[in-house]
Design an enzyme around this catalytic site. Structure first.
Site, PDB file in Angstrom:
ATOM      1  CB  SER A  84      -0.983  -0.135   1.263  1.00  0.00           C
ATOM      2  OG  SER A  84      -1.820   1.006   1.273  1.00  0.00           O
ATOM      3  CE  LYS A 139       0.124   1.940  -3.994  1.00  0.00           C
ATOM      4  NZ  LYS A 139       0.591   0.528  -4.318  1.00  0.00           N
ATOM      5  CE1 TYR A 180       0.660   6.398  -3.584  1.00  0.00           C
ATOM      6  CE2 TYR A 180       0.844   4.650  -5.575  1.00  0.00           C
ATOM      7  CZ  TYR A 180       1.186   5.212  -4.282  1.00  0.00           C
ATOM      8  OH  TYR A 180       2.091   4.512  -3.468  1.00  0.00           O
TER       9      TYR A 180
HETATM   10  N1  LIG Z   1       8.703   4.934  -4.439  1.00  0.00           N
HETATM   11  C1  LIG Z   1       7.934   5.234  -3.636  1.00  0.00           C
HETATM   12  O1  LIG Z   1       8.143   6.395  -2.949  1.00  0.00           O
HETATM   13  C2  LIG Z   1       6.780   4.595  -2.779  1.00  0.00           C
HETATM   14  C3  LIG Z   1       6.451   3.230  -3.694  1.00  0.00           C
HETATM   15  N2  LIG Z   1       5.066   2.737  -3.236  1.00  0.00           N
HETATM   16  C4  LIG Z   1       4.648   1.546  -3.638  1.00  0.00           C
HETATM   17  O2  LIG Z   1       5.759   0.453  -3.846  1.00  0.00           O
HETATM   18  C5  LIG Z   1       5.764  -0.468  -4.680  1.00  0.00           C
HETATM   19  C6  LIG Z   1       6.895  -0.401  -5.600  1.00  0.00           C
HETATM   20  O3  LIG Z   1       7.095   0.971  -5.889  1.00  0.00           O
HETATM   21  P1  LIG Z   1       8.496   1.296  -6.739  1.00  0.00           P
HETATM   22  O4  LIG Z   1       9.582   0.375  -6.794  1.00  0.00           O
HETATM   23  O5  LIG Z   1       8.676   2.843  -6.778  1.00  0.00           O
HETATM   24  O6  LIG Z   1       7.677   0.889  -8.237  1.00  0.00           O
HETATM   25  P2  LIG Z   1       8.135   1.616  -9.745  1.00  0.00           P
HETATM   26  O7  LIG Z   1       7.239   2.640 -10.126  1.00  0.00           O
HETATM   27  O8  LIG Z   1       9.644   1.871  -9.848  1.00  0.00           O
HETATM   28  O9  LIG Z   1       7.937   0.128 -10.579  1.00  0.00           O
HETATM   29  C7  LIG Z   1       6.405  -0.044 -10.661  1.00  0.00           C
HETATM   30  C8  LIG Z   1       6.696  -1.579 -11.160  1.00  0.00           C
HETATM   31  O10 LIG Z   1       5.443  -2.265 -11.496  1.00  0.00           O
HETATM   32  C9  LIG Z   1       5.288  -2.793 -12.773  1.00  0.00           C
HETATM   33  N3  LIG Z   1       3.963  -2.731 -13.442  1.00  0.00           N
HETATM   34  C10 LIG Z   1       3.046  -1.726 -13.577  1.00  0.00           C
HETATM   35  N4  LIG Z   1       1.965  -2.064 -13.996  1.00  0.00           N
HETATM   36  C11 LIG Z   1       2.198  -3.299 -14.079  1.00  0.00           C
HETATM   37  C12 LIG Z   1       1.240  -4.264 -14.670  1.00  0.00           C
HETATM   38  N5  LIG Z   1      -0.094  -3.894 -15.348  1.00  0.00           N
HETATM   39  N6  LIG Z   1       1.227  -5.749 -14.521  1.00  0.00           N
HETATM   40  C13 LIG Z   1       2.547  -5.920 -14.304  1.00  0.00           C
HETATM   41  N7  LIG Z   1       3.649  -5.015 -13.591  1.00  0.00           N
HETATM   42  C14 LIG Z   1       3.306  -4.031 -13.664  1.00  0.00           C
HETATM   43  C15 LIG Z   1       6.167  -2.112 -13.599  1.00  0.00           C
HETATM   44  O11 LIG Z   1       6.899  -2.774 -14.588  1.00  0.00           O
HETATM   45  P3  LIG Z   1       6.405  -2.782 -16.199  1.00  0.00           P
HETATM   46  O12 LIG Z   1       6.306  -1.100 -16.276  1.00  0.00           O
HETATM   47  O13 LIG Z   1       7.254  -3.287 -16.807  1.00  0.00           O
HETATM   48  O14 LIG Z   1       4.879  -3.243 -16.273  1.00  0.00           O
HETATM   49  C16 LIG Z   1       7.297  -2.002 -12.408  1.00  0.00           C
HETATM   50  O15 LIG Z   1       8.287  -2.947 -12.671  1.00  0.00           O
HETATM   51  C17 LIG Z   1       4.377   0.252  -5.674  1.00  0.00           C
HETATM   52  O16 LIG Z   1       3.295  -0.477  -5.290  1.00  0.00           O
HETATM   53  C18 LIG Z   1       4.371   1.728  -5.232  1.00  0.00           C
HETATM   54  O17 LIG Z   1       3.078   2.149  -5.228  1.00  0.00           O
HETATM   55  C19 LIG Z   1       4.578   3.227  -2.018  1.00  0.00           C
HETATM   56  C20 LIG Z   1       5.007   4.282  -1.457  1.00  0.00           C
HETATM   57  C21 LIG Z   1       6.265   4.829  -1.747  1.00  0.00           C
HETATM   58  C1  LIG Z   2      -0.025  14.725  13.384  1.00  0.00           C
HETATM   59  C2  LIG Z   2      -0.086  14.800  12.128  1.00  0.00           C
HETATM   60  C3  LIG Z   2       1.304  14.864  11.191  1.00  0.00           C
HETATM   61  C4  LIG Z   2       1.071  14.743   9.850  1.00  0.00           C
HETATM   62  C5  LIG Z   2       2.269  15.030   9.009  1.00  0.00           C
HETATM   63  C6  LIG Z   2       1.841  14.711   7.557  1.00  0.00           C
HETATM   64  C7  LIG Z   2       3.150  14.150   6.777  1.00  0.00           C
HETATM   65  C8  LIG Z   2       2.522  13.491   5.464  1.00  0.00           C
HETATM   66  C9  LIG Z   2       3.785  12.678   5.116  1.00  0.00           C
HETATM   67  C10 LIG Z   2       3.072  11.854   3.822  1.00  0.00           C
HETATM   68  C11 LIG Z   2       4.254  10.858   3.148  1.00  0.00           C
HETATM   69  C12 LIG Z   2       3.524  10.581   1.895  1.00  0.00           C
HETATM   70  C13 LIG Z   2       4.731   9.517   1.326  1.00  0.00           C
HETATM   71  C14 LIG Z   2       3.884   9.024   0.119  1.00  0.00           C
HETATM   72  C15 LIG Z   2       4.748   7.917  -0.731  1.00  0.00           C
HETATM   73  C16 LIG Z   2       3.966   7.382  -1.813  1.00  0.00           C
HETATM   74  O1  LIG Z   2       3.319   6.383  -1.999  1.00  0.00           O
HETATM   75  C17 LIG Z   2       4.181   8.227  -3.203  1.00  0.00           C
HETATM   76  N1  LIG Z   2       5.699   8.455  -3.186  1.00  0.00           N
HETATM   77  C18 LIG Z   2       3.903   7.565  -4.077  1.00  0.00           C
HETATM   78  O2  LIG Z   2       4.796   6.583  -4.675  1.00  0.00           O
END
Ligand SMILES: NC(=O)C1=CN([C@@H]2O[C@H](COP(=O)(O)OP(=O)(O)OC[C@H]3O[C@@H](n4cnc5c(N)ncnc54)[C@H](OP(=O)(O)O)[C@@H]3O)[C@@H](O)[C@H]2O)C=CC1
Ligand SMILES: CCCCCCCCCCCCCCCC(=O)[C@@H](N)CO
Length: 327
Positions: free
Chosen positions: A163, A181, A177
């Site tokens: 998530s 999540k 997004y």
């Molecule tokens: N990076 C961040 O700051 C954060 C990320 N997350 C979550 O963590 C997870 C990993 O993030 P991150 O490493 O940044 O991801 P990336 O965006 O770097 O990579 C996403 C991956 O998902 C694959 N993908 C997308 N759509 C499909 C599909 N339909 N079928 C199969 N594969 C798919 C892509 O490959 P391809 O394009 O080849 O399909 C790629 O490998 C995600 O769920 C993201 O939402 C959560 C919080 C913060």
């Molecule tokens: C007591 C109240 C305090 C509140 C403080 C609020 C701070 C908010 C921080 C939010 C961080 C969000 C990270 C998102 C990561 C993500 O999912 C994206 N990068 C998409 O990949």
């Protein structure tokens, strides 16, 4: 059952880059017998990931790693520990076909990292219908369909969902997004009841971490979104991976990767965070209750002020641009 990296069959969706590739790299480097299958839509990205994980030369025939090249007649070599399989996980039939191949090759996954996902941060009105559709496909359908097939096949895989911190606090710029999540959080709670006793179900709520996806989202992220998420500065992807594995080894199933994520989860304990009664959980519950009572009302007033201010500045910029155009 204790969580170990060794002697597993690990399926990693979203394994062609970012965190998914990092998990594959960690299992490949730190185990001897574990088999790893990385899945995503793009075969070329998967092949690039395989080369970077194995640091194999370009000459080696990369097709040997392609699970799709093996049929029930041609078995995967027992010592082949790393494989890839192109699959659009937002297409149910493709997910079914993937599982058919895995089971035909005796590769029933023991651990599944459902990393596929990604965000296009923009104001809601600025998103295209395609971007809205992609948000649902990438962030929900990819995990929904795969976990549905696992449940129907009654495979006892440990499911590790991804998530986001935005599931605890959805905010401006993440409409494509965060709602998905939040849905992930909700699905996890229901599956924990329905698959009780057959599947361990973990859910990771990462804060920001460096990845290709993070770099991409920075291109469209509104300034106000960046301002609000300031306390979650992006950590290196290998550190994020290690934090998650460590918490899984401790037996935690609701996992955050930074302090602000832990705090925001404490505000969201509710009925679904009682699955590991421990001291840590008790502390988080008490902190959350106090912060909800004493801090949140003031923070939300401040957040509203921040957003109003940002809209005013944006409007002023537009008025200035219009004046320049008229001159
Ligand atoms: N990076 C961040 O700051 C954060 C990320 N997350 C979550 O963590 C997870 C990993 O993030 P991150 O490493 O940044 O991801 P990336 O965006 O770097 O990579 C996403 C991956 O998902 C694959 N993908 C997308 N759509 C499909 C599909 N339909 N079928 C199969 N594969 C798919 C892509 O490959 P391809 O394009 O080849 O399909 C790629 O490998 C995600 O769920 C993201 O939402 C959560 C919080 C913060
Ligand atoms: C007591 C109240 C305090 C509140 C403080 C609020 C701070 C908010 C921080 C939010 C961080 C969000 C990270 C998102 C990561 C993500 O999912 C994206 N990068 C998409 O990949």
């Amino acid at each position: 059952m204790p969580f170990t990296l060794e002697n597993q069959i690990v399926l990693i969706t979203g394994g062609s880059q970012g965190l998914g590739t990092q998990f594959a790299r960690k299992y490949f480097k730190e185990t001897k017998n574990t088999k790893i299958i990385i899945v995503s839509r793009s075969e070329s990205k998967l092949q690039t990931a395989i080369r970077s994980i194995t640091s194999s030369s370009l000459e080696e025939n990369i097709e040997n790693y392609n699970l799709s090249n093996y049929s029930s007649g041609k078995k995967v070599n027992a010592n082949k520990r790393l494989l890839y399989s192109p699959c659009d996980l937002s297409d149910y039939n493709s997910v079914s076909a993937l599982l058919d191949i895995l089971l035909a090759q005796d590769l029933s996954p023991t651990q599944i990292y459902l990393c596929a996902g990604g965000s296009i941060p923009k104001l809601f009105k600025d998103l295209t219908s395609k971007e809205l559709e992609m948000g649902v496909q990438m962030n929900y359908l990819t995990s929904l369909y795969l976990s549905h097939k696992i449940a129907q096949l009654q495979l006892q895989s440990h499911l590790i969902f991804f998530s986001s911190v935005t599931a605890f606090f959805p905010f401006i710029g993440y409409s494509q997004y965060a709602p998905l999540k939040v849905s992930m959080k909700s699905l996890v709670s229901i599956l924990r009841q329905e698959l009780l006793g057959t599947n361990r179900i973990s859910c990771v709520y990462p804060g920001n971490f460096q990845s290709e996806g993070f770099e991409l989202e920075e291109l469209t992220k509104p300034e106000i979104t960046r301002e609000i998420e300031g306390p979650s500065s992006p950590i290196p992807v290998d550190r994020c991976c290690d934090i998650i594995v460590k918490q899984l080894q401790y037996g935690y199933d609701d996992i955050t990767t930074d302090l602000i994520g832990w705090l925001l989860m404490s505000l969201d304990m509710g009925l679904n965070k009682h699955n590991n009664n421990s001291i840590a959980w008790m502390v988080q519950l008490i902190v959350g209750a106090l912060v909800n009572l004493i801090v949140v009302p003031f923070y939300m007033a401040f957040c509203k002020f921040q957003i109003k201010n940002w809209f005013k500045k944006e409007q002023a910029k537009k008025d200035l641009d219009n004046k320049k155009k008229e001159q």
